[in-house]
Write a protein that holds these residues in place. Structure first.
Motif, mmCIF file in Angstrom:
data_model
loop_
_atom_site.group_PDB
_atom_site.id
_atom_site.type_symbol
_atom_site.label_atom_id
_atom_site.label_comp_id
_atom_site.label_asym_id
_atom_site.label_seq_id
_atom_site.Cartn_x
_atom_site.Cartn_y
_atom_site.Cartn_z
ATOM 1 N N ALA A 26 0.831 -1.211 0.000
ATOM 2 C CA ALA A 26 0.000 0.000 0.000
ATOM 3 C C ALA A 26 0.863 1.258 0.000
ATOM 4 C CB ALA A 26 -0.943 -0.009 1.202
ATOM 5 N N ALA A 27 1.963 1.238 0.740
ATOM 6 C CA ALA A 27 2.864 2.395 0.775
ATOM 7 C C ALA A 27 3.497 2.633 -0.599
ATOM 8 C CB ALA A 27 3.945 2.192 1.825
ATOM 9 N N ALA A 28 3.878 1.562 -1.268
ATOM 10 C CA ALA A 28 4.440 1.698 -2.620
ATOM 11 C C ALA A 28 3.394 2.276 -3.569
ATOM 12 C CB ALA A 28 4.944 0.351 -3.130
ATOM 13 N N TRP A 29 2.153 1.822 -3.437
ATOM 14 C CA TRP A 29 1.079 2.325 -4.293
ATOM 15 C C TRP A 29 0.804 3.803 -4.025
ATOM 16 C CZ3 TRP A 29 -0.865 1.421 -8.695
ATOM 17 C CH2 TRP A 29 -2.054 2.026 -9.083
ATOM 18 N N ARG A 30 0.780 4.198 -2.750
ATOM 19 C CA ARG A 30 0.559 5.606 -2.410
ATOM 20 C C ARG A 30 1.681 6.482 -2.981
ATOM 21 N NH1 ARG A 30 -0.863 3.374 2.490
ATOM 22 N NH2 ARG A 30 1.181 3.898 3.364
ATOM 23 N N ARG A 31 2.909 6.002 -2.864
ATOM 24 C CA ARG A 31 4.050 6.767 -3.385
ATOM 25 C C ARG A 31 3.947 6.943 -4.897
ATOM 26 N NH1 ARG A 31 10.495 5.314 -2.654
ATOM 27 N NH2 ARG A 31 11.263 7.119 -3.798
ATOM 28 N N ALA A 32 3.629 5.860 -5.595
ATOM 29 C CA ALA A 32 3.520 5.923 -7.054
ATOM 30 C C ALA A 32 2.345 6.797 -7.477
ATOM 31 C CB ALA A 32 3.367 4.516 -7.625
ATOM 32 N N SER A 33 1.215 6.673 -6.804
ATOM 33 C CA SER A 33 0.035 7.479 -7.141
ATOM 34 C C SER A 33 0.293 8.959 -6.903
ATOM 35 C CB SER A 33 -1.171 7.024 -6.319
ATOM 36 O OG SER A 33 -1.506 5.698 -6.613
ATOM 37 N N ALA A 34 0.943 9.272 -5.793
ATOM 38 C CA ALA A 34 1.268 10.669 -5.502
ATOM 39 C C ALA A 34 2.230 11.223 -6.543
ATOM 40 C CB ALA A 34 1.860 10.793 -4.110
ATOM 41 N N ALA A 35 3.155 10.399 -6.978
ATOM 42 C CA ALA A 35 4.134 10.846 -7.969
ATOM 43 C C ALA A 35 3.475 11.171 -9.308
ATOM 44 C CB ALA A 35 5.221 9.789 -8.155
ATOM 45 N N VAL A 36 2.614 10.287 -9.795
ATOM 46 C CA VAL A 36 1.987 10.555 -11.094
ATOM 47 C C VAL A 36 0.993 11.703 -10.993
ATOM 48 C CG1 VAL A 36 2.402 8.253 -12.035
ATOM 49 C CG2 VAL A 36 0.229 8.724 -10.896
ATOM 50 N N PRO A 66 6.299 0.179 -15.170
ATOM 51 C CA PRO A 66 6.314 -0.018 -13.727
ATOM 52 C C PRO A 66 4.951 0.241 -13.073
ATOM 53 C CG PRO A 66 7.635 1.902 -14.299
ATOM 54 C CD PRO A 66 7.256 1.224 -15.573
ATOM 55 N N MET A 67 4.181 1.197 -13.594
ATOM 56 C CA MET A 67 2.871 1.488 -13.000
ATOM 57 C C MET A 67 1.906 0.333 -13.246
ATOM 58 S SD MET A 67 1.613 3.721 -11.121
ATOM 59 C CE MET A 67 0.306 4.777 -10.640
ATOM 60 N N THR A 68 1.939 -0.252 -14.427
ATOM 61 C CA THR A 68 1.070 -1.390 -14.726
ATOM 62 C C THR A 68 1.466 -2.601 -13.885
ATOM 63 O OG1 THR A 68 0.737 -0.575 -16.970
ATOM 64 C CG2 THR A 68 0.230 -2.898 -16.572
ATOM 65 N N SER A 69 2.761 -2.846 -13.745
ATOM 66 C CA SER A 69 3.227 -3.968 -12.919
ATOM 67 C C SER A 69 2.811 -3.782 -11.465
ATOM 68 C CB SER A 69 4.747 -4.097 -13.009
ATOM 69 O OG SER A 69 5.146 -4.358 -14.329
ATOM 70 N N ARG A 102 8.397 -1.879 -4.266
ATOM 71 C CA ARG A 102 9.204 -0.737 -3.804
ATOM 72 C C ARG A 102 10.061 -0.178 -4.941
ATOM 73 N NH1 ARG A 102 9.770 -3.499 1.320
ATOM 74 N NH2 ARG A 102 11.568 -4.591 0.477
ATOM 75 N N ASN A 103 10.669 -1.068 -5.719
ATOM 76 C CA ASN A 103 11.510 -0.624 -6.837
ATOM 77 C C ASN A 103 10.692 0.088 -7.910
ATOM 78 O OD1 ASN A 103 13.911 -1.544 -5.725
ATOM 79 N ND2 ASN A 103 13.704 -3.571 -6.643
ATOM 80 N N TRP A 104 9.511 -0.444 -8.234
ATOM 81 C CA TRP A 104 8.658 0.208 -9.229
ATOM 82 C C TRP A 104 8.226 1.588 -8.743
ATOM 83 C CZ3 TRP A 104 5.704 -4.970 -9.363
ATOM 84 C CH2 TRP A 104 6.341 -5.847 -10.255
ATOM 85 N N ALA A 105 7.863 1.686 -7.457
ATOM 86 C CA ALA A 105 7.454 2.983 -6.902
ATOM 87 C C ALA A 105 8.612 3.983 -6.972
ATOM 88 C CB ALA A 105 6.957 2.822 -5.465
ATOM 89 N N GLN A 107 11.071 3.954 -9.189
ATOM 90 C CA GLN A 107 11.235 4.311 -10.599
ATOM 91 C C GLN A 107 10.219 5.359 -11.019
ATOM 92 O OE1 GLN A 107 10.818 0.700 -12.832
ATOM 93 N NE2 GLN A 107 12.711 -0.194 -12.060
ATOM 94 N N ILE A 108 8.979 5.152 -10.608
ATOM 95 C CA ILE A 108 7.905 6.086 -10.956
ATOM 96 C C ILE A 108 8.171 7.443 -10.317
ATOM 97 C CG2 ILE A 108 5.438 6.566 -10.663
ATOM 98 C CD1 ILE A 108 5.131 3.389 -10.764
ATOM 99 N N ASP A 109 8.532 7.422 -9.046
ATOM 100 C CA ASP A 109 8.812 8.656 -8.316
ATOM 101 C C ASP A 109 9.969 9.415 -8.959
ATOM 102 O OD1 ASP A 109 8.376 10.494 -6.226
ATOM 103 O OD2 ASP A 109 9.895 9.536 -4.986
ATOM 104 N N ARG A 110 11.026 8.706 -9.299
ATOM 105 C CA ARG A 110 12.198 9.335 -9.910
ATOM 106 C C ARG A 110 11.849 9.938 -11.273
ATOM 107 N NH1 ARG A 110 15.623 5.095 -10.285
ATOM 108 N NH2 ARG A 110 15.857 5.192 -8.037
ATOM 109 N N ALA A 111 11.124 9.187 -12.100
ATOM 110 C CA ALA A 111 10.777 9.679 -13.438
ATOM 111 C C ALA A 111 9.871 10.905 -13.368
ATOM 112 C CB ALA A 111 10.100 8.575 -14.238
#
Length: 130
Positions: A26-36, A66-69, A102-105, A107-111
């Motif tokens: 859930a934390a990885a998902w929140r991080r990725a969602s906030a980033a996009v 990474p977001m789809t994965s 965690r790695n996908w999140a 990557q998304i955050d960095r991009a």
């Protein structure tokens, strides 16, 4: 000290809390969602993870894979009968699904951070506590 404080707080928070597999995903998902969202992808609270991934693919295609994965893992962990059981077990290549999330999140955050101008980057750095 003021500029280093956000990074130190994020580092302390990530080490200080022992989290369950569900919480880590859930934390990885929140991080990725906030980033996009910071990158301008329009999201609604009612969107499923797969709908978020599809919207991300349309508006910010750089992070489609990474977001789809990540969305696939979040959906599976949420809806399969066993939940996230076994998601912390290392697979054939030595990584677990939780580590992958965690790695996908990251990557998304960095991009998304790299796509922002310097003012938005700095603002996000100071206000993002996760």
């Amino acid at each position: 000290a003021i500029v280093a404080a956000p990074k130190l707080i994020r580092s302390f928070r990530s080490r200080a809390t022992a989290q369950s597999v569900d919480q880590q995903i859930a934390a990885a998902w929140r991080r990725a969602s906030a980033a996009v969202t910071a990158a301008g992808v329009p999201l609604r609270p009612s969107d499923t993870p797969l709908e978020v991934a599809a919207s991300t693919a349309r508006h910010f295609p750089v992070v489609t894979r990474p977001m789809t994965s990540l969305a696939d893992v979040v959906t599976e962990a949420t809806y399969r009968a066993g939940g996230s059981t076994g998601f912390d077990t290392a697979g054939a290549y030595g990584a677990s699904a939780v580590n992958d999330c965690r790695n996908w999140a990251k990557q998304i955050d960095r991009a998304t951070t790299e796509s922002l101008d310097w003012g938005d980057r700095f603002r996000r750095y100071l206000t993002s506590w996760r």
